[in-house]
Design a protein around this motif. Structure first.
Motif, PDB file in Angstrom:
ATOM      1  N   VAL A 242      16.740  -0.957   2.026  1.00  0.00           N
ATOM      2  CA  VAL A 242      15.572  -0.130   1.757  1.00  0.00           C
ATOM      3  C   VAL A 242      15.375   0.904   2.863  1.00  0.00           C
ATOM      4  O   VAL A 242      15.181   2.095   2.604  1.00  0.00           O
ATOM      5  CB  VAL A 242      14.313  -0.987   1.611  1.00  0.00           C
ATOM      6  CG1 VAL A 242      13.100  -0.116   1.353  1.00  0.00           C
ATOM      7  CG2 VAL A 242      14.483  -1.988   0.477  1.00  0.00           C
ATOM      8  N   VAL A 243      15.400   0.442   4.106  1.00  0.00           N
ATOM      9  CA  VAL A 243      15.135   1.341   5.223  1.00  0.00           C
ATOM     10  C   VAL A 243      16.195   2.424   5.310  1.00  0.00           C
ATOM     11  O   VAL A 243      15.901   3.588   5.557  1.00  0.00           O
ATOM     12  CB  VAL A 243      15.062   0.535   6.539  1.00  0.00           C
ATOM     13  CG1 VAL A 243      14.871   1.458   7.712  1.00  0.00           C
ATOM     14  CG2 VAL A 243      13.915  -0.453   6.474  1.00  0.00           C
TER      15      VAL A 243
ATOM     16  N   ALA B 178       0.831  -1.201   0.000  1.00  0.00           N
ATOM     17  CA  ALA B 178       0.000   0.000   0.000  1.00  0.00           C
ATOM     18  C   ALA B 178       0.871   1.259   0.000  1.00  0.00           C
ATOM     19  O   ALA B 178       0.601   2.221  -0.740  1.00  0.00           O
ATOM     20  CB  ALA B 178      -0.924  -0.004   1.214  1.00  0.00           C
ATOM     21  N   ILE B 179       1.926   1.250   0.810  1.00  0.00           N
ATOM     22  CA  ILE B 179       2.850   2.391   0.846  1.00  0.00           C
ATOM     23  C   ILE B 179       3.555   2.548  -0.498  1.00  0.00           C
ATOM     24  O   ILE B 179       3.726   3.664  -1.003  1.00  0.00           O
ATOM     25  CB  ILE B 179       3.858   2.220   1.996  1.00  0.00           C
ATOM     26  CG1 ILE B 179       3.125   2.300   3.338  1.00  0.00           C
ATOM     27  CG2 ILE B 179       4.953   3.285   1.919  1.00  0.00           C
ATOM     28  CD1 ILE B 179       3.987   1.954   4.532  1.00  0.00           C
ATOM     29  N   VAL B 180       3.962   1.429  -1.093  1.00  0.00           N
ATOM     30  CA  VAL B 180       4.587   1.482  -2.420  1.00  0.00           C
ATOM     31  C   VAL B 180       3.632   2.100  -3.440  1.00  0.00           C
ATOM     32  O   VAL B 180       4.044   2.912  -4.281  1.00  0.00           O
ATOM     33  CB  VAL B 180       5.017   0.075  -2.865  1.00  0.00           C
ATOM     34  CG1 VAL B 180       5.421   0.073  -4.341  1.00  0.00           C
ATOM     35  CG2 VAL B 180       6.176  -0.431  -2.013  1.00  0.00           C
ATOM     36  N   ALA B 181       2.356   1.747  -3.365  1.00  0.00           N
ATOM     37  CA  ALA B 181       1.366   2.301  -4.300  1.00  0.00           C
ATOM     38  C   ALA B 181       1.225   3.806  -4.121  1.00  0.00           C
ATOM     39  O   ALA B 181       1.178   4.564  -5.101  1.00  0.00           O
ATOM     40  CB  ALA B 181       0.020   1.605  -4.100  1.00  0.00           C
TER      41      ALA B 181
ATOM     42  N   MET C 204       6.664   2.099   6.463  1.00  0.00           N
ATOM     43  CA  MET C 204       7.448   1.128   5.702  1.00  0.00           C
ATOM     44  C   MET C 204       8.463   0.430   6.598  1.00  0.00           C
ATOM     45  O   MET C 204       8.661  -0.796   6.500  1.00  0.00           O
ATOM     46  CB  MET C 204       8.156   1.827   4.536  1.00  0.00           C
ATOM     47  CG  MET C 204       9.010   0.892   3.680  1.00  0.00           C
ATOM     48  SD  MET C 204       8.061  -0.401   2.863  1.00  0.00           S
ATOM     49  CE  MET C 204       7.549   0.484   1.370  1.00  0.00           C
ATOM     50  N   ALA C 205       9.119   1.181   7.488  1.00  0.00           N
ATOM     51  CA  ALA C 205      10.073   0.573   8.412  1.00  0.00           C
ATOM     52  C   ALA C 205       9.378  -0.442   9.318  1.00  0.00           C
ATOM     53  O   ALA C 205       9.897  -1.539   9.563  1.00  0.00           O
ATOM     54  CB  ALA C 205      10.754   1.656   9.249  1.00  0.00           C
TER      55      ALA C 205
ATOM     56  N   CYS D  12       5.400   9.707   7.868  1.00  0.00           N
ATOM     57  CA  CYS D  12       4.395   8.665   8.108  1.00  0.00           C
ATOM     58  C   CYS D  12       4.652   7.449   7.226  1.00  0.00           C
ATOM     59  O   CYS D  12       4.610   6.303   7.697  1.00  0.00           O
ATOM     60  CB  CYS D  12       2.992   9.213   7.857  1.00  0.00           C
ATOM     61  SG  CYS D  12       2.459  10.434   9.078  1.00  0.00           S
ATOM     62  N   PHE D  13       4.933   7.701   5.939  1.00  0.00           N
ATOM     63  CA  PHE D  13       5.233   6.599   5.042  1.00  0.00           C
ATOM     64  C   PHE D  13       6.545   5.926   5.430  1.00  0.00           C
ATOM     65  O   PHE D  13       6.672   4.695   5.364  1.00  0.00           O
ATOM     66  CB  PHE D  13       5.310   7.091   3.597  1.00  0.00           C
ATOM     67  CG  PHE D  13       3.971   7.370   2.982  1.00  0.00           C
ATOM     68  CD1 PHE D  13       2.821   6.792   3.475  1.00  0.00           C
ATOM     69  CD2 PHE D  13       3.863   8.223   1.895  1.00  0.00           C
ATOM     70  CE1 PHE D  13       1.583   7.048   2.919  1.00  0.00           C
ATOM     71  CE2 PHE D  13       2.634   8.485   1.316  1.00  0.00           C
ATOM     72  CZ  PHE D  13       1.488   7.906   1.833  1.00  0.00           C
TER      73      PHE D  13
END
Length: 238
Positions: A237-238, A149-152, A180-181, A175-176
């Protein structure tokens, strides 16, 4: 069933399908098909259990469990290592999905080794393996859907799915970044997130099954080692 679960060597469709599909569709494929396929696999394995255990079906279940354990080890190891070379976030999550299928298959392998053993508390141990699989699926469902959802959302803003474009996400969209983390740390299995307890239950089942066959100790070592591999993958990524 192995194709639906994206187990090695039937996993090649998964990264390409995830990269080409919208993030919402990829997220659905990553959880819905896996949950249904594991339900079918467990149902099929339980249907093989007879009411009158014998030496023959004991050996069948034992070696089927060991064989599933080998597939689980290869799947988790190959795809955690393959994730290092990915530059697209959806392909990275696709390889993560394949690796998690390997972890969950470890619970099925432990169940098959335990299911026809001669241990006094066999039923409790088999139930524990199934509980670990169900809990892992539940945690995986929410965390993976959250990550996709975050990727979208990010894809709609920056028009990119490259991992390098996520640099500075925590500063630009806190927030994102935090969300994601949270999802990635849980998928890795870091305490105190839900993924940690999910993997703990899977590993506990392997320890129980190791009392029946030594190969479960080797599978436990492979699972723990792959957790370290996945930590490095997600840290990028993080």
């Amino acid at each position: 069933i192995a194709f639906k679960l994206s187990l090695v060597p039937f996993h090649f469709w998964c990264p390409d399908a995830f990269e080409g599909a919208p993030a919402a569709v990829a997220g659905f494929l990553s959880v819905a098909s896996k949950a249904a396929a594991f339900a079918l696999l467990v149902r099929f394995c339980l249907a093989l259990v007879g009411n009158h255990p014998s030496d023959l079906n004991h050996q069948v279940f034992l070696y089927l469990g060991v064989g599933l354990g080998v597939v689980a080890a290869i799947t988790a190891t190959f795809d955690n290592l393959a994730a290092y070379a990915q530059t697209n976030i959806k392909r990275l999550l696709a390889y993560s999905t394949i690796a998690h299928a390997g972890y969950m298959l470890m619970a099925v392998a432990a169940m098959m080794v335990l299911i026809n053993s001669e241990l006094d508390n066999r039923k409790e141990l088999v139930a524990g393996a199934l509980e670990g699989l169900i809990y892992y699926l539940a945690v995986y469902l929410f965390m993976n859907l959250g990550a996709f959802a975050i990727v979208a959302f990010i894809r709609n803003q920056i028009r990119s799915e490259e991992i390098k474009d996520y640099a500075g996400l925590g500063w630009q969209a806190p927030c994102f970044g935090i969300g994601m983390a949270f999802c990635l740390f849980s998928l890795i299995g870091m305490p105190p997130f839900g993924g940690f307890f999910a993997k703990l239950m899977i590993f506990k089942s392997l320890i129980d099954a190791a009392a029946v066959h030594w190969s479960m100790w080797a599978l436990l070592v492979v699972g723990g080692t792959n957790t370290v591999f996945s930590l490095i993958d997600r840290k990028i990524v993080v």
